[in-house]
Design a protein around this motif. Structure first.
Motif, PDB file in Angstrom:
ATOM      1  N   CYS A 148     -12.010  -2.461  10.708  1.00 33.08           N
ATOM      2  CA  CYS A 148     -11.306  -1.847   9.563  1.00 33.08           C
ATOM      3  C   CYS A 148     -11.874  -0.454   9.274  1.00 33.08           C
ATOM      4  O   CYS A 148     -11.119   0.485   8.987  1.00 33.08           O
ATOM      5  CB  CYS A 148     -11.403  -2.744   8.332  1.00 33.08           C
ATOM      6  SG  CYS A 148     -10.592  -4.335   8.588  1.00 33.08           S
TER       7      CYS A 148
ATOM      8  N   MET B 128      -3.685  -4.640  11.454  1.00 34.73           N
ATOM      9  CA  MET B 128      -3.331  -5.861  10.714  1.00 34.73           C
ATOM     10  C   MET B 128      -3.663  -7.096  11.545  1.00 34.73           C
ATOM     11  O   MET B 128      -3.448  -7.110  12.753  1.00 34.73           O
ATOM     12  CB  MET B 128      -1.833  -5.836  10.407  1.00 34.73           C
ATOM     13  CG  MET B 128      -1.279  -7.014   9.658  1.00 34.73           C
ATOM     14  SD  MET B 128       0.491  -6.714   9.312  1.00 34.73           S
ATOM     15  CE  MET B 128       1.192  -8.223   9.965  1.00 34.73           C
TER      16      MET B 128
ATOM     17  N   GLU C  95      -2.636  -0.372   6.141  1.00 34.01           N
ATOM     18  CA  GLU C  95      -2.791  -1.824   6.085  1.00 34.01           C
ATOM     19  C   GLU C  95      -1.623  -2.447   5.335  1.00 34.01           C
ATOM     20  O   GLU C  95      -0.909  -1.765   4.588  1.00 34.01           O
ATOM     21  CB  GLU C  95      -4.130  -2.222   5.436  1.00 34.01           C
ATOM     22  CG  GLU C  95      -4.363  -1.658   4.061  1.00 34.01           C
ATOM     23  CD  GLU C  95      -5.762  -1.962   3.518  1.00 34.01           C
ATOM     24  OE1 GLU C  95      -6.189  -3.123   3.610  1.00 34.01           O
ATOM     25  OE2 GLU C  95      -6.406  -1.028   3.003  1.00 34.01           O
TER      26      GLU C  95
ATOM     27  N   TRP D 229      -6.977  -5.602   4.511  1.00 35.76           N
ATOM     28  CA  TRP D 229      -8.227  -5.706   5.289  1.00 35.76           C
ATOM     29  C   TRP D 229      -9.274  -6.508   4.531  1.00 35.76           C
ATOM     30  O   TRP D 229      -9.961  -7.356   5.094  1.00 35.76           O
ATOM     31  CB  TRP D 229      -8.791  -4.301   5.577  1.00 35.76           C
ATOM     32  CG  TRP D 229      -7.931  -3.474   6.471  1.00 35.76           C
ATOM     33  CD1 TRP D 229      -6.942  -3.918   7.301  1.00 35.76           C
ATOM     34  CD2 TRP D 229      -7.990  -2.054   6.635  1.00 35.76           C
ATOM     35  NE1 TRP D 229      -6.385  -2.850   7.973  1.00 35.76           N
ATOM     36  CE2 TRP D 229      -7.009  -1.707   7.584  1.00 35.76           C
ATOM     37  CE3 TRP D 229      -8.765  -1.038   6.076  1.00 35.76           C
ATOM     38  CZ2 TRP D 229      -6.795  -0.378   7.986  1.00 35.76           C
ATOM     39  CZ3 TRP D 229      -8.561   0.271   6.470  1.00 35.76           C
ATOM     40  CH2 TRP D 229      -7.584   0.600   7.424  1.00 35.76           C
TER      41      TRP D 229
END
Ligand SMILES: NC(=O)c1ccc[n+]([C@@H]2O[C@H](COP(=O)([O-])OP(=O)(O)OC[C@H]3O[C@@H](n4cnc5c(N)ncnc54)[C@H](OP(=O)(O)O)[C@@H]3O)[C@@H](O)[C@H]2O)c1
Length: 386
Positions: free
Chosen positions: A123, A134, A346, A352
């Motif tokens: 991330c 994702m 995201e 995340w």
């Protein structure tokens, strides 16, 4: 309006890559998703380009799709907007890093990584490089899941105080999985927690955590877990997790609102032994004004019931069929397309932070259950040869 078109690169040619591709090839209009479209421009196999070519012809992808015999070639392809990573979870960290380092957006199969430290690093890398990333927990994007989260948020069953969730296969483990299959092989991060338990935890999190506003979500305040380890490999064949959350949902009440959950997974006993749903339900979401029950399998449910407390409303059963004979993976692909179109890094449906919290829970469950994996697949060193 011209649909927003996404050009996919498929990394790996196994079972789930096949299912995902077949869903991507279905007409989005058949699921009322006319704002997006998908095209598969490249497929890569780690073993050979012949294997990728066979996958392209077996699944019916257009012959203009590129076939590569290495993942490195795939991530270097300028035509690819987003890479779908469908390798065993042991390899996700290295494979996703490869794609991010090459400047590609990524949709990565569950379980996201082997541990939370790897998930955090992915991330951070996506954030630094301004790329979309994702975890492919497809179930979260089903209309059924959206409806259930909305019901909870709207107080349909009052304050939710307990969730019981099971995702178990009743397999003859020795005969079906042996010792080498990724389901039980520790070199491939085998075991039911990472492969199946992730769905039990998904239901716990999407009902007791995700239904609160993002700034009010708090990780579990207590986790207790038992694991049974497979005698031939040491991977977990049964895991049961008890969790407490500090408040209830949807009102974020600390008293008497603490909520509890039981998340289960097992390779030898089944949620649905006769495969005709006699044992229903797989998931029970219990609130002060009633209960929502979801029939399994937890990863692909088609039906739920709302059972209000006596005198508080009417029983209702809701069917949620899968359009166009699809498996249901197209909804997560549509989410990726919309996020890319809207410039998001995201997905709000699985941020995340939530993927990382769930990985942290699984780390703690493994610590309590005594399940360790080889150092090279737990590593956060990139690149590492595995
Ligand atoms: N969303 C879902 O419903 C769902 C369902 C099943 C699985 N999954 C997830 O998807 C991932 C893959 O599962 P799968 O069932 O598709 O597995 P699979 O059938 O075994 O396929 C995995 C593929 O990964 C590639 N691969 C690369 N390195 C490998 C290695 N060292 N060992 C084995 N395969 C390797 C292989 O393709 P190439 O070598 O040709 O590239 C292989 O075909 C897992 O993370 C799993 O948890 C998700």
């Amino acid at each position: 309006m011209t649909p927003y078109n996404v050009r996919w690169g498929i990394m790996a040619t196994g079972g789930i890559a096949d299912a995902f591709v077949r869903d991507l090839l279905k007409d989005p209009n058949l699921r009322d998703a006319s704002d997006v479209s998908h095209i598969i421009v490249a497929v890569a196999s780690s073993s050979s380009s012949t294997r990728a070519e066979k996958f392209i012809s077996d699944t019916g992808i257009s012959t203009t799709c590129a076939a590569y015999g290495s993942y490195k070639e795939l991530v270097a392809d300028a035509n690819v907007d987003v890479v779908y990573v469908a390798t065993p979870h042991s390899h996700h960290f290295q494979n996703v890093m490869l794609a991010l380092e090459a400047g590609k957006n990524v949709l990565c199969e569950k379980a996201f990584t082997v541990n939370a430290a790897q998930a955090k690093m992915l991330c951070e890398t996506a954030q630094k490089k301004k790329l979309f990333l994702m975890e492919a927990v497809w179930t979260r994007y089903f209309p059924l899941s959206v409806q259930i989260r909305d019901l909870i948020r709207n107080g349909a069953i009052g304050e939710v105080l307990r969730v019981i969730s099971d995702n178990s296969f009743g397999d003859p483990v020795e005969d079906k999985w042996g010792t080498e299959h990724r389901m039980v092989n520790k070199d491939l991060a085998g075991g039911c927690l990472l492969d199946l338990g992730i769905y039990s935890l998904t239901w716990v999190f999407q009902t007791l955590y995700h239904t609160l506003p993002q700034d009010q979500r708090k990780p579990p305040s207590a986790i207790s877990a038992h694991m049974a380890l497979y005698h031939l490999t040491g991977a977990d064949e049964a895991t049961t997790i008890l969790l407490s959350f500090p408040t209830s949902t949807p009102s974020n009440l600390p008293h008497p609102g603490q909520s509890q959950a039981v998340a289960m997974t097992h390779l030898r006993v089944s949620t649905d032994p006769d495969e005709s749903n006699s044992a229903r339900p797989a998931i029970r979401i219990q609130g002060t004004k009633g209960e929502i029950q979801i029939d399994g399998p937890a990863f692909r449910p088609e039906r739920y019931r709302i059972i209000p407390k006596k005198g508080e409303g009417d029983f209702k059963e809701v069917e949620c069929p899968f359009p166009a004979g699809g498996r249901g993976m197209f909804w997560e692909a549509d989410e990726v397309a919309r996020c890319l179109r809207d410039g998001k890094l995201e997905s709000e449906t699985l941020p995340w932070e939530e993927s990382i919290v769930i990985m942290e829970v699984m780390d703690e469950v493994r610590r309590q259950g005594g399940l360790t994996y080889p150092e090279k697949i737990e590593s956060t060193v990139y690149p590492t040869e595995i």
